[in-house]
Design a protein around this motif. Structure first.
Motif, PDB file in Angstrom:
ATOM      1  N   LYS A   1       0.839  -1.206   0.000  1.00  0.00           N
ATOM      2  CA  LYS A   1       0.000   0.000   0.000  1.00  0.00           C
ATOM      3  C   LYS A   1       0.868   1.248   0.000  1.00  0.00           C
ATOM      4  O   LYS A   1       0.650   2.180  -0.788  1.00  0.00           O
ATOM      5  CB  LYS A   1      -0.915  -0.008   1.218  1.00  0.00           C
ATOM      6  N   VAL A   2       1.840   1.302   0.912  1.00  0.00           N
ATOM      7  CA  VAL A   2       2.707   2.469   1.012  1.00  0.00           C
ATOM      8  C   VAL A   2       3.483   2.667  -0.291  1.00  0.00           C
ATOM      9  O   VAL A   2       3.632   3.804  -0.774  1.00  0.00           O
ATOM     10  CB  VAL A   2       3.664   2.345   2.211  1.00  0.00           C
ATOM     11  N   GLN A   3       3.963   1.584  -0.890  1.00  0.00           N
ATOM     12  CA  GLN A   3       4.676   1.685  -2.158  1.00  0.00           C
ATOM     13  C   GLN A   3       3.796   2.333  -3.217  1.00  0.00           C
ATOM     14  O   GLN A   3       4.250   3.212  -3.968  1.00  0.00           O
ATOM     15  CB  GLN A   3       5.124   0.297  -2.623  1.00  0.00           C
ATOM     16  N   ALA A   4       2.533   1.939  -3.290  1.00  0.00           N
ATOM     17  CA  ALA A   4       1.618   2.512  -4.277  1.00  0.00           C
ATOM     18  C   ALA A   4       1.419   4.006  -4.035  1.00  0.00           C
ATOM     19  O   ALA A   4       1.397   4.809  -4.979  1.00  0.00           O
ATOM     20  CB  ALA A   4       0.283   1.779  -4.231  1.00  0.00           C
ATOM     21  N   LEU A   5       1.262   4.399  -2.769  1.00  0.00           N
ATOM     22  CA  LEU A   5       1.056   5.813  -2.455  1.00  0.00           C
ATOM     23  C   LEU A   5       2.267   6.657  -2.844  1.00  0.00           C
ATOM     24  O   LEU A   5       2.131   7.732  -3.430  1.00  0.00           O
ATOM     25  CB  LEU A   5       0.777   5.968  -0.961  1.00  0.00           C
ATOM     26  N   VAL A   6       3.449   6.164  -2.509  1.00  0.00           N
ATOM     27  CA  VAL A   6       4.663   6.917  -2.800  1.00  0.00           C
ATOM     28  C   VAL A   6       4.894   7.003  -4.305  1.00  0.00           C
ATOM     29  O   VAL A   6       5.301   8.052  -4.831  1.00  0.00           O
ATOM     30  CB  VAL A   6       5.864   6.272  -2.086  1.00  0.00           C
ATOM     31  N   GLU A   7       4.606   5.935  -5.022  1.00  0.00           N
ATOM     32  CA  GLU A   7       4.854   5.916  -6.461  1.00  0.00           C
ATOM     33  C   GLU A   7       4.023   6.945  -7.221  1.00  0.00           C
ATOM     34  O   GLU A   7       4.456   7.458  -8.251  1.00  0.00           O
ATOM     35  CB  GLU A   7       4.575   4.518  -7.025  1.00  0.00           C
ATOM     36  N   VAL A   8       2.815   7.233  -6.747  1.00  0.00           N
ATOM     37  CA  VAL A   8       1.988   8.230  -7.439  1.00  0.00           C
ATOM     38  C   VAL A   8       2.237   9.640  -6.911  1.00  0.00           C
ATOM     39  O   VAL A   8       1.564  10.590  -7.314  1.00  0.00           O
ATOM     40  CB  VAL A   8       0.487   7.888  -7.352  1.00  0.00           C
ATOM     41  N   GLY A   9       3.193   9.780  -5.996  1.00  0.00           N
ATOM     42  CA  GLY A   9       3.600  11.097  -5.542  1.00  0.00           C
ATOM     43  C   GLY A   9       2.839  11.652  -4.366  1.00  0.00           C
ATOM     44  O   GLY A   9       2.929  12.855  -4.084  1.00  0.00           O
ATOM     45  N   LEU A  10       2.102  10.802  -3.638  1.00  0.00           N
ATOM     46  CA  LEU A  10       1.371  11.278  -2.471  1.00  0.00           C
ATOM     47  C   LEU A  10       2.307  11.393  -1.270  1.00  0.00           C
ATOM     48  O   LEU A  10       3.158  10.524  -1.053  1.00  0.00           O
ATOM     49  CB  LEU A  10       0.208  10.340  -2.151  1.00  0.00           C
TER      50      LEU A  10
END
Length: 232
Positions: free
Chosen positions: A166-175
């Motif tokens: 989950k955290v990886q997905a958030l960071v990847e989209v720039g959140l």
């Protein structure tokens, strides 16, 4: 005598067979997702209803109104589940996000469904003291299922793996966050056979066979659930 369980399903048949429910509450049309898992599933969850590690028969992810003020969310979720006709112990999650706009993904038999409300978000480690009680639900909710049995430790490890993805997905989209204050997760795995966990996989970290599949499924489901207008 333990129930005879079907073999692991790694083909095209979905395990997370979701029902989309709607209701009107306080004049607002709200949605919910219901998985009638049935017998033979153990779940590890941080949910307000049915949290912990135990056998569970269903999972409900219910949308609630923004500005939710009830102080008995467990009772509320239980009432919604009974109204949907489920019986036995289950897991109930809630969110102010529109759960009809969920994301889902599969990878080698691992499945994940995510709903994402990220208006109230931040990093897990921040200065200062926390607060007591529940925060208002904004919430990224993740429900994942593996068609194999996991040991207790591996099931806890699977929750960690799902959270990392989950955290990886958030960071990847720039959140600029690791999640929201009210994120919840539920990971389901088949109940081990008789004999103290016989046949259960011992590992579910991101480099194990099933942990890697889980991570990829959760990662894609969260990315699909993130509202486009909330991204930088």
């Amino acid at each position: 005598m333990p129930a005879l369980l079907p073999p692991p399903r790694t083909g095209d048949t979905a395990v997370l067979d979701l029902e989309h429910l709607t209701r009107v509450e306080d004049g607002e049309r709200l949605h919910a997702l219901l998985w009638r898992a049935g017998p033979g599933w153990r779940m590890a969850s941080s949910a307000v209803l049915g949290g912990g590690l135990a056998e569970r028969a269903w999972v409900l992810n219910a949308q609630v109104a923004h500005g939710y003020r009830r102080t008995d969310p467990g009772r509320h979720l239980g009432d919604l589940a009974r109204a949907a006709g489920v019986c036995g112990p289950g897991v109930g999650l809630m969110t102010a996000a529109d759960v009809s706009a969920h994301g889902r993904a599969r990878d080698g038999g691992a499945e994940a469904v995510a709903t994402a409300g990220i208006s109230v978000r931040g990093w897990a480690a921040v200065p200062g003291e926390g607060t007591t009680g529940a925060a208002p639900p904004g919430t990224i909710n993740i429900v994942a299922a593996l068609p194999v049995a996991l040991s207790d430790a591996a099931l806890v490890n699977a929750v960690m793996t799902a959270t990392e993805a989950k955290v990886q997905a958030l960071v990847e989209v720039g959140l600029d966050c690791s999640g929201t204050p009210t994120d919840a997760v539920c990971v389901a795995a088949r109940t081990p056979g008789e004999g103290g966990g016989a046949g259960a996989h011992a590992f579910a970290g991101p480099r194990s066979e099933w942990g890697a599949r889980l991570a990829r499924a959760v990662h894609r489901a969260v990315r699909a659930a993130l509202p486009a207008d909330a991204r930088p």
